[in-house]
Design a protein around this motif. Structure first.
Motif, PDB file in Angstrom:
ATOM      1  N   ASN A   1       0.828  -1.213   0.000  1.00 13.33           N
ATOM      2  CA  ASN A   1       0.000   0.000   0.000  1.00 13.33           C
ATOM      3  C   ASN A   1       0.859   1.259   0.000  1.00 13.33           C
ATOM      4  OD1 ASN A   1      -2.756  -0.905   2.078  1.00 13.33           O
ATOM      5  ND2 ASN A   1      -2.772  -0.221  -0.007  1.00 13.33           N
ATOM      6  N   GLY A   2       0.537   2.178  -0.888  1.00 13.38           N
ATOM      7  CA  GLY A   2       1.218   3.473  -0.853  1.00 13.38           C
ATOM      8  C   GLY A   2       2.649   3.446  -1.348  1.00 13.38           C
ATOM      9  N   ALA A   3       3.045   2.358  -2.045  1.00 11.12           N
ATOM     10  CA  ALA A   3       4.447   2.247  -2.490  1.00 11.12           C
ATOM     11  C   ALA A   3       4.746   3.173  -3.666  1.00 11.12           C
ATOM     12  CB  ALA A   3       4.748   0.805  -2.878  1.00 11.12           C
ATOM     13  N   GLY A   4       3.694   3.562  -4.396  1.00 11.03           N
ATOM     14  CA  GLY A   4       3.922   4.439  -5.556  1.00 11.03           C
ATOM     15  C   GLY A   4       3.574   3.773  -6.879  1.00 11.03           C
ATOM     16  N   LYS A   5       2.875   2.633  -6.833  1.00 15.34           N
ATOM     17  CA  LYS A   5       2.557   1.895  -8.065  1.00 15.34           C
ATOM     18  C   LYS A   5       1.598   2.708  -8.947  1.00 15.34           C
ATOM     19  CE  LYS A   5       0.826  -1.639  -5.742  1.00 15.34           C
ATOM     20  NZ  LYS A   5       1.003  -1.186  -4.353  1.00 15.34           N
ATOM     21  N   THR A   6       0.468   3.137  -8.359  1.00 17.50           N
ATOM     22  CA  THR A   6      -0.521   3.872  -9.157  1.00 17.50           C
ATOM     23  C   THR A   6       0.056   5.198  -9.637  1.00 17.50           C
ATOM     24  OG1 THR A   6      -2.300   2.829  -7.926  1.00 17.50           O
ATOM     25  CG2 THR A   6      -2.872   4.834  -9.097  1.00 17.50           C
ATOM     26  N   THR A   7       0.803   5.869  -8.782  1.00 16.52           N
ATOM     27  CA  THR A   7       1.395   7.156  -9.185  1.00 16.52           C
ATOM     28  C   THR A   7       2.304   6.947 -10.400  1.00 16.52           C
ATOM     29  OG1 THR A   7       1.317   7.877  -6.882  1.00 16.52           O
ATOM     30  CG2 THR A   7       2.733   9.140  -8.353  1.00 16.52           C
TER      31      THR A   7
ATOM     32  N   LYS B   1      -4.368  -6.477   1.688  1.00 21.78           N
ATOM     33  CA  LYS B   1      -4.849  -5.348   2.457  1.00 21.78           C
ATOM     34  C   LYS B   1      -6.332  -5.117   2.323  1.00 21.78           C
ATOM     35  CE  LYS B   1      -3.697  -3.217  -1.642  1.00 21.78           C
ATOM     36  NZ  LYS B   1      -3.165  -2.231  -2.418  1.00 21.78           N
TER      37      LYS B   1
END
Ligand SMILES: Nc1ncnc2c1ncn2[C@@H]1O[C@H](COP(=O)(O)OP(=O)(O)OP(=O)(O)O)[C@@H](O)[C@H]1O
Length: 320
Positions: free
Chosen positions: A38-44, A313
């Motif tokens: 979660n929040g690792a930067g994949k979607t960004t 998650k």
């Protein structure tokens, strides 16, 4: 040959760096996985490549096109399957596909023919007349994929394609993805399912806190894990087995506790008996000591230092 090259790519939201100096390339025809918690930067990262977010710095080249300077041109050679569907609730399956095809300038006859072909191929022919809002989650995901490939893109970007849907639909979607690869489409997918990454991808990039910590082929990753020996110790009743004393007595091994199981790792095969004796002297009764073949999950834990279960998650939804 590289179809996608990403160089020194960064994205900041005010002072927060969501993606930090990321470099990678994707080969034509491969399935490339972007794996991270979660929040690792994949979607960004996917959003910057597909033109939905502007990079703070860095370069992205897709099929020779500069994605930042020529976003519209680059978008013609890519297909996008976002994690939340972008299709219209009140249009039926057929209308949604035809509408997406019209955005790519396809002629009426061509788009209707292609829409019918895709509905059939994706097992949605009966649902073609129903409004999108009446589709199940799995059907919605399949139609969103069909919409993403209607213009026959060179590369398809998929954000969490198997998250939040039932097991059977997830299986069908994995089959659709491998089918796309067979037809020569390059696939870039983000996922937090290690098993999906292992089953589907040729190569995987692990991303943690906006940085890529490893890129390798699945085979290379698994081979590297074969140089490790793992034993799982299970105890009668609940027990806390990993403590400083254990680590001091067996300094050459790595220990981890997961759901009451003590996991012992070593670079060579090791005798189990001294460990069993140690536990029993501490009053812990060993119920089972099982030698475990290292998996991609173990590789992930080793490389990132993140427990694999942290990847799974709240987005899970229907999938168990
Ligand atoms: N528009 C935004 N404004 C501020 N912060 C953002 C924005 N979008 C994303 N972030 C932050 O950037 C980081 C990376 O988010 P991103 O959505 O890329 O992660 P992710 O790996 O796709 O996670 P997930 O698996 O949860 O979707 C997160 O800390 C997130 O909170």
């Amino acid at each position: 040959m590289h179809i996608l090259e990403v160089t020194n790519l960064s994205k900041k939201y005010n002072d927060f760096a969501a993606v930090k100096h990321v470099d990678f390339s994707v080969e034509e025809g491969e399935i490339f996985g972007f794996l991270g918690p979660n929040g690792a930067g994949k979607t960004t990262t996917i959003n910057m490549i597909t033109g939905l977010a502007r990079p703070t710095s860095g370069f992205i080249t897709l099929a020779g096109i500069d994605c930042v300077k020529n976003t519209k041109l680059a978008q013609r050679v890519m297909g996008i399957v976002p994690d939340e569907s972008n299709l219209y609730d009140d249009m039926n399956g057929f209308e949604n596909l035809c509408f997406c095809a019209s955005l790519y300038g396809m002629r009426k006859m061509q788009r209707e023919e292609k829409a019918r072909e895709l509905l059939l191929e994706f097992g949605l022919e009966k649902a073609g007349n129903r409004p999108f809002k009446a589709f199940s989650k799995g059907m919605k995901r399949k139609l969103t994929i069909a919409a993403g490939i209607i213009h026959e893109p060179k590369i398809l970007f998929m954000d969490e394609p198997t998250t939040g849907i039932d097991v059977e639909s997830a299986k069908q979607i994995r089959e659709l993805i491998t089918g796309l690869k067979r037809c020569g489409t390059t696939v870039f997918l983000t996922t937090h399912y290690i098993e999906d990454a292992q089953r589907l991808c040729d190569r995987i990039a692990f991303i943690v806190e906006g940085q890529i910590v490893k890129i390798a082929s699945v085979n290379e990753l698994l081979e590297s894990s074969q140089a490790e020996y793992i034993v799982h110790f299970t105890f009668d009743g609940s027990a806390v087995a990993v403590d400083d004393e254990l680590k001091k007595c067996f300094p050459d091994y790595d220990f981890e506790e997961q759901d009451g199981i003590c996991i012992c790792r070593a670079p060579q095969p090791f005798p189990i008996l001294p460990l069993v004796r140690f536990f029993e002297e501490k009053g812990l009764s060993v119920y089972e000591a099982k030698s475990v073949h290292p998996s991609l999950e173990d590789v992930f834990v080793k490389i990132t230092g993140i427990e694999a279960k942290k990847l799974v998650k709240e987005k899970e939804g229907g999938r168990k």
